[in-house]
Design an enzyme around this catalytic site. Sequence first.
Site, PDB file in Angstrom:
ATOM      1  N   SER A  59      14.817   8.996   3.230  1.00  0.00           N
ATOM      2  CA  SER A  59      15.619   9.940   2.448  1.00  0.00           C
ATOM      3  C   SER A  59      14.851  10.479   1.249  1.00  0.00           C
ATOM      4  CB  SER A  59      16.904   9.273   1.961  1.00  0.00           C
ATOM      5  OG  SER A  59      17.641   8.785   3.059  1.00  0.00           O
TER       6      SER A  59
HETATM    7  N1  SAM Z   1      17.456   4.007   4.456  1.00  0.00           N
HETATM    8  C1  SAM Z   1      16.344   4.565   5.169  1.00  0.00           C
HETATM    9  C2  SAM Z   1      15.045   4.498   4.407  1.00  0.00           C
HETATM   10  O1  SAM Z   1      15.067   4.046   3.245  1.00  0.00           O
HETATM   11  O2  SAM Z   1      14.024   4.869   4.985  1.00  0.00           O
HETATM   12  C3  SAM Z   1      16.583   5.962   5.665  1.00  0.00           C
HETATM   13  C4  SAM Z   1      17.574   5.969   6.746  1.00  0.00           C
HETATM   14  S1  SAM Z   1      17.498   7.282   7.914  1.00  0.00           S
HETATM   15  C5  SAM Z   1      18.033   8.643   6.933  1.00  0.00           C
HETATM   16  C6  SAM Z   1      18.922   6.803   8.888  1.00  0.00           C
HETATM   17  C7  SAM Z   1      18.677   5.589   9.762  1.00  0.00           C
HETATM   18  O3  SAM Z   1      19.931   5.149  10.270  1.00  0.00           O
HETATM   19  C8  SAM Z   1      17.785   5.873  10.972  1.00  0.00           C
HETATM   20  O4  SAM Z   1      16.701   5.019  10.982  1.00  0.00           O
HETATM   21  C9  SAM Z   1      18.731   5.630  12.162  1.00  0.00           C
HETATM   22  O5  SAM Z   1      18.070   5.113  13.298  1.00  0.00           O
HETATM   23  C10 SAM Z   1      19.715   4.639  11.567  1.00  0.00           C
HETATM   24  N2  SAM Z   1      21.017   4.538  12.235  1.00  0.00           N
HETATM   25  C11 SAM Z   1      21.779   5.511  12.783  1.00  0.00           C
HETATM   26  N3  SAM Z   1      22.909   4.994  13.277  1.00  0.00           N
HETATM   27  C12 SAM Z   1      22.879   3.652  13.029  1.00  0.00           C
HETATM   28  C13 SAM Z   1      23.760   2.556  13.294  1.00  0.00           C
HETATM   29  N4  SAM Z   1      24.932   2.717  13.908  1.00  0.00           N
HETATM   30  N5  SAM Z   1      23.391   1.329  12.888  1.00  0.00           N
HETATM   31  C14 SAM Z   1      22.208   1.105  12.263  1.00  0.00           C
HETATM   32  N6  SAM Z   1      21.316   2.105  11.990  1.00  0.00           N
HETATM   33  C15 SAM Z   1      21.663   3.358  12.363  1.00  0.00           C
END
Ligand code: SAM
Length: 213
Positions: A59
């Site tokens: 992000s």
């Molecule tokens: N917090 C992260 C960082 O600091 O790099 C950025 C997160 S990225 C914007 C969103 C993440 O959520 C992705 O890696 C995606 O695979 C994950 N994601 C999506 N749906 C999810 C779920 N139901 N459970 C766990 N992770 C999930």
Amino acid sequence: MYEEEREKLIKELRQQGIRDEKVLEAIRNVPRELFVPEVLRHQAYKNIALPIGKGQTISQPLTVAIMTEALKVTKNMKVLEIGTGSGYQAAILDYLGAKVYTIERDFDLFKEARQRFQDLGLKIATLCGDGTIGWKEFAPYEGIIVTAAAPDIPKPLKDQLAVGGRLVIPVGSKTSQIMYILTKIDQNEFEVEKIPAFQFVPLIGIEGWKNEF
Ligand code: SAM
């Protein structure tokens, strides 16, 4: 390394309204360059989201700062993060003294983040799975932060939040969301604050978006 770029970013975050000195200090000290692909390291202190592979992103620092500020992290606070991604947000929470539990659904990203935590000596609990159903084993959490866009607030996350705890989650369509900040007043009672307008990758799961896209 990256001293000048770091200070420039902190100045920009201040200008954008971030006031919590501890959050700014965490962003100054957690090495974001180690959470992005090597070829993008020179961009690590730009105030932008960056690709981390598998169609996902780390992000934008401003978004990390807003969400972390909203969570009001205190020392030893138990925090659950949904969407580990690169692991950067989890590392920021750890820096602030939280006991962090983080869930990622993509196995490759999960493995990479877990390795990063190990390399950096961070004691962060990791799980590969669907974060929309939370992590019951360690509930309740004093803070829950969801770093992917949800169509609605997953009930299991509301249930796994401690009374007095805060849940920070972007809710809306697949293209634009509002940040919801919920404070649990009582078992079924929440106070809600909202901040427009964000753009996250989708939260995919039983209590999230149903299809991959
Ligand atoms: N917090 C992260 C960082 O600091 O790099 C950025 C997160 S990225 C914007 C969103 C993440 O959520 C992705 O890696 C995606 O695979 C994950 N994601 C999506 N749906 C999810 C779920 N139901 N459970 C766990 N992770 C999930």
